[in-house]
Write a protein that holds these residues in place. Structure first.
Motif, PDB file in Angstrom:
ATOM      1  N   LEU A  89      -0.837  -0.981  -4.601  1.00 41.78           N
ATOM      2  CA  LEU A  89      -2.115  -0.281  -4.455  1.00 41.78           C
ATOM      3  C   LEU A  89      -1.850   1.112  -3.908  1.00 41.78           C
ATOM      4  O   LEU A  89      -1.172   1.275  -2.889  1.00 41.78           O
ATOM      5  N   THR A  90      -2.373   2.142  -4.577  1.00 44.61           N
ATOM      6  CA  THR A  90      -2.229   3.506  -4.078  1.00 44.61           C
ATOM      7  C   THR A  90      -3.548   4.000  -3.507  1.00 44.61           C
ATOM      8  O   THR A  90      -4.629   3.587  -3.929  1.00 44.61           O
ATOM      9  N   ALA A  91      -3.445   4.909  -2.532  1.00 44.56           N
ATOM     10  CA  ALA A  91      -4.625   5.527  -1.909  1.00 44.56           C
ATOM     11  C   ALA A  91      -4.165   6.789  -1.186  1.00 44.56           C
ATOM     12  O   ALA A  91      -2.999   6.902  -0.790  1.00 44.56           O
ATOM     13  N   THR A  92      -5.071   7.732  -1.023  1.00 43.99           N
ATOM     14  CA  THR A  92      -4.702   8.937  -0.281  1.00 43.99           C
ATOM     15  C   THR A  92      -4.527   8.638   1.204  1.00 43.99           C
ATOM     16  O   THR A  92      -3.725   9.280   1.888  1.00 43.99           O
ATOM     17  N   GLU A  93      -5.273   7.647   1.699  1.00 46.57           N
ATOM     18  CA  GLU A  93      -5.119   7.193   3.078  1.00 46.57           C
ATOM     19  C   GLU A  93      -5.462   5.714   3.136  1.00 46.57           C
ATOM     20  O   GLU A  93      -6.074   5.164   2.220  1.00 46.57           O
ATOM     21  N   MET A  94      -5.088   5.069   4.199  1.00 47.34           N
ATOM     22  CA  MET A  94      -5.294   3.627   4.287  1.00 47.34           C
ATOM     23  C   MET A  94      -6.777   3.298   4.425  1.00 47.34           C
ATOM     24  O   MET A  94      -7.438   3.739   5.360  1.00 47.34           O
ATOM     25  N   PRO A  95      -7.348   2.511   3.484  1.00 49.74           N
ATOM     26  CA  PRO A  95      -8.745   2.091   3.631  1.00 49.74           C
ATOM     27  C   PRO A  95      -8.917   1.248   4.890  1.00 49.74           C
ATOM     28  O   PRO A  95      -8.080   0.384   5.186  1.00 49.74           O
ATOM     29  N   ASP A  96     -10.002   1.478   5.633  1.00 46.37           N
ATOM     30  CA  ASP A  96     -10.164   0.776   6.911  1.00 46.37           C
ATOM     31  C   ASP A  96     -10.407  -0.722   6.743  1.00 46.37           C
ATOM     32  O   ASP A  96     -10.277  -1.479   7.695  1.00 46.37           O
ATOM     33  N   LEU A 115       0.838  -1.194   0.000  1.00 45.82           N
ATOM     34  CA  LEU A 115       0.000   0.000   0.000  1.00 45.82           C
ATOM     35  C   LEU A 115       0.875   1.246   0.000  1.00 45.82           C
ATOM     36  O   LEU A 115       1.753   1.403   0.862  1.00 45.82           O
ATOM     37  N   LEU A 116       0.624   2.132  -0.975  1.00 49.81           N
ATOM     38  CA  LEU A 116       1.328   3.409  -1.061  1.00 49.81           C
ATOM     39  C   LEU A 116       0.312   4.508  -0.788  1.00 49.81           C
ATOM     40  O   LEU A 116      -0.652   4.680  -1.552  1.00 49.81           O
ATOM     41  N   THR A 152       1.012   7.956  -8.047  1.00 49.48           N
ATOM     42  CA  THR A 152       0.683   7.506  -9.399  1.00 49.48           C
ATOM     43  C   THR A 152       1.923   7.471 -10.282  1.00 49.48           C
ATOM     44  O   THR A 152       2.046   6.601 -11.156  1.00 49.48           O
ATOM     45  N   SER A 153       2.861   8.374 -10.060  1.00 49.62           N
ATOM     46  CA  SER A 153       4.086   8.386 -10.863  1.00 49.62           C
ATOM     47  C   SER A 153       4.907   7.125 -10.634  1.00 49.62           C
ATOM     48  O   SER A 153       5.572   6.630 -11.559  1.00 49.62           O
ATOM     49  N   LEU A 154       4.881   6.577  -9.423  1.00 48.82           N
ATOM     50  CA  LEU A 154       5.569   5.310  -9.163  1.00 48.82           C
ATOM     51  C   LEU A 154       4.892   4.169  -9.933  1.00 48.82           C
ATOM     52  O   LEU A 154       5.561   3.310 -10.526  1.00 48.82           O
ATOM     53  N   ILE A 155       3.552   4.150  -9.919  1.00 45.78           N
ATOM     54  CA  ILE A 155       2.820   3.159 -10.705  1.00 45.78           C
ATOM     55  C   ILE A 155       3.127   3.340 -12.187  1.00 45.78           C
ATOM     56  O   ILE A 155       3.323   2.369 -12.931  1.00 45.78           O
TER      57      ILE A 155
END
Length: 360
Positions: A331-338, A27-28, A37-40
């Protein structure tokens, strides 16, 4: 297939970044514009030779720099350690594969298999036929040894025929290129049709996880001419006068397409935007599953901002399926999904800030 190390230099906001992902789910997280997204995108560039956000020369190289540089180290399905390096100016490239010069981007991309789902992936269904031809050809490129020589043969013949059509030649001058185009095109169409037939049951079982209410989907192949009625050679002959008037080849596998059909949506009734996204995701995951079945190893799975594209239920279903497969996932996200807890807990977490990923 497991990515062990990724180094990126001068790609968009990434001045110099290094990522060492774990097996399984990675998780990023980070704010908008942090560089997730640039890493992806860097991984996708190594796997496809192009970005999913446009051409390399259109802003991919960091402003003020002459070239971007990528290095990756991974372990393939046979346990072999592989290495690749790529330098791209936006116009020219040079690459090394396992320490030796790579003869072409094609050979480079053949070694690192990547599937990507990102916010623009709904174009697989909503966009033009080019998106769907690329989807087909990516799979055949990786699993069918006959494909690449035939694809190159067809592309070369098409280019020559179109150049000749622009010069308004006598009809007889087209015959050698018609013959070459027809021979390669029939094989290319057969390979594409056979792949879709193999993919259809995999897509059906995958789509049931997301859109069971629409019924079991089917795949309809459109080869680019009326293949059930005539050979490609006959079709080219019949279209010759029209092609001369147009100045290009109007039919053939370069115009091929395919579509997903659901029993609950008769005729050409359109999918909703949500159904479109879920179907596109099902297609990408089905392609990854089919690849694993053919090759005995999963491709690297990149999921950019998936939580913003799916509701909680569908996100959980997608991640449960992937984590259970043993695939390596970025997997990227602005914050960790609960919901990423228990069996779905990431194997590794990284926080990306100002283009630098740091392990948590």
């Amino acid at each position: 297939m497991r990515l062990n190390l990724l180094r990126v230099r001068n790609l968009r906001c990434l001045v110099e970044a290094e990522l060492a992902p774990a097996p399984g789910l990675n998780l990023l997280t980070g704010g908008n514009g942090a560089g997730k997204t640039s890493l992806i995108e860097a991984v996708h560039l190594l796997g496809y030779g192009r970005s999913f956000r446009g051409r390399v020369r259109d802003g991919l190289v960091r402003g003020g720099q002459t070239a971007l540089e990528l290095f990756a180290e991974w372990q393939d399905g046979q346990g072999r350690r592989r290495r690749v390096g790529l330098r791209h100016t936006g116009q020219e490239w040079e690459a090394r594969l396992d320490g030796a010069p790579a003869p072409s981007l094609t050979e480079l991309c053949a070694e690192l298999a990547v599937v990507t789902f990102e916010p623009g992936s709904h174009e697989l269904l909503a966009g033009g036929g080019e998106h769907r031809r690329r989807f087909l050809d990516w799979a055949l490129f990786h699993v069918e040894p006959e494909f690449l020589p035939v694809w190159r043969r067809y592309a070369r013949a098409l280019k020559q025929r179109n150049a000749l059509l622009k010069r308004q030649p006598v009809a007889a001058a087209l015959e050698p290129w018609d013959q070459e185009l027809a021979q390669a095109g029939e094989i290319l169409s057969r390979l594409r049709s056979a792949y879709l037939a193999r993919l259809e049951p995999v897509l059906a079982s995958t789509a049931e996880e997301f859109l069971a209410e629409l019924g079991r989907p089917g795949l309809r192949f459109q080869p680019g001419w009326r293949r059930e009625e005539q050979s490609l050679a006959d079709a080219l002959l019949l279209s010759r006068e029209r092609d001369l008037a147009l100045g290009y080849t109007s039919l053939g596998p370069h115009r091929a397409d395919w579509r997903v059909e659901y029993p609950a949506l008769p005729g050409r009734e359109a999918l909703s935007r949500g159904q479109e996204k879920l179907t596109a995701l099902a297609c990408v995951l089905a392609q990854a599953r089919a690849f694993a079945a053919d090759r005995g190893e999963w491709p690297l799975v990149c999921l950019d901002d998936l939580a913003s594209e799916l509701d909680r239920v569908h996100l959980a279903r997608a991640l449960t399926s992937l984590v259970g497969s043993g695939a390596q996932i970025l997997l990227t996200a602005t914050e960790m999904p609960d919901l990423l807890a228990g069996p779905l807990a990431p194997q590794a977490r990284f926080h990306v800030e100002q283009g630098v990923p740091r392990p948590l």
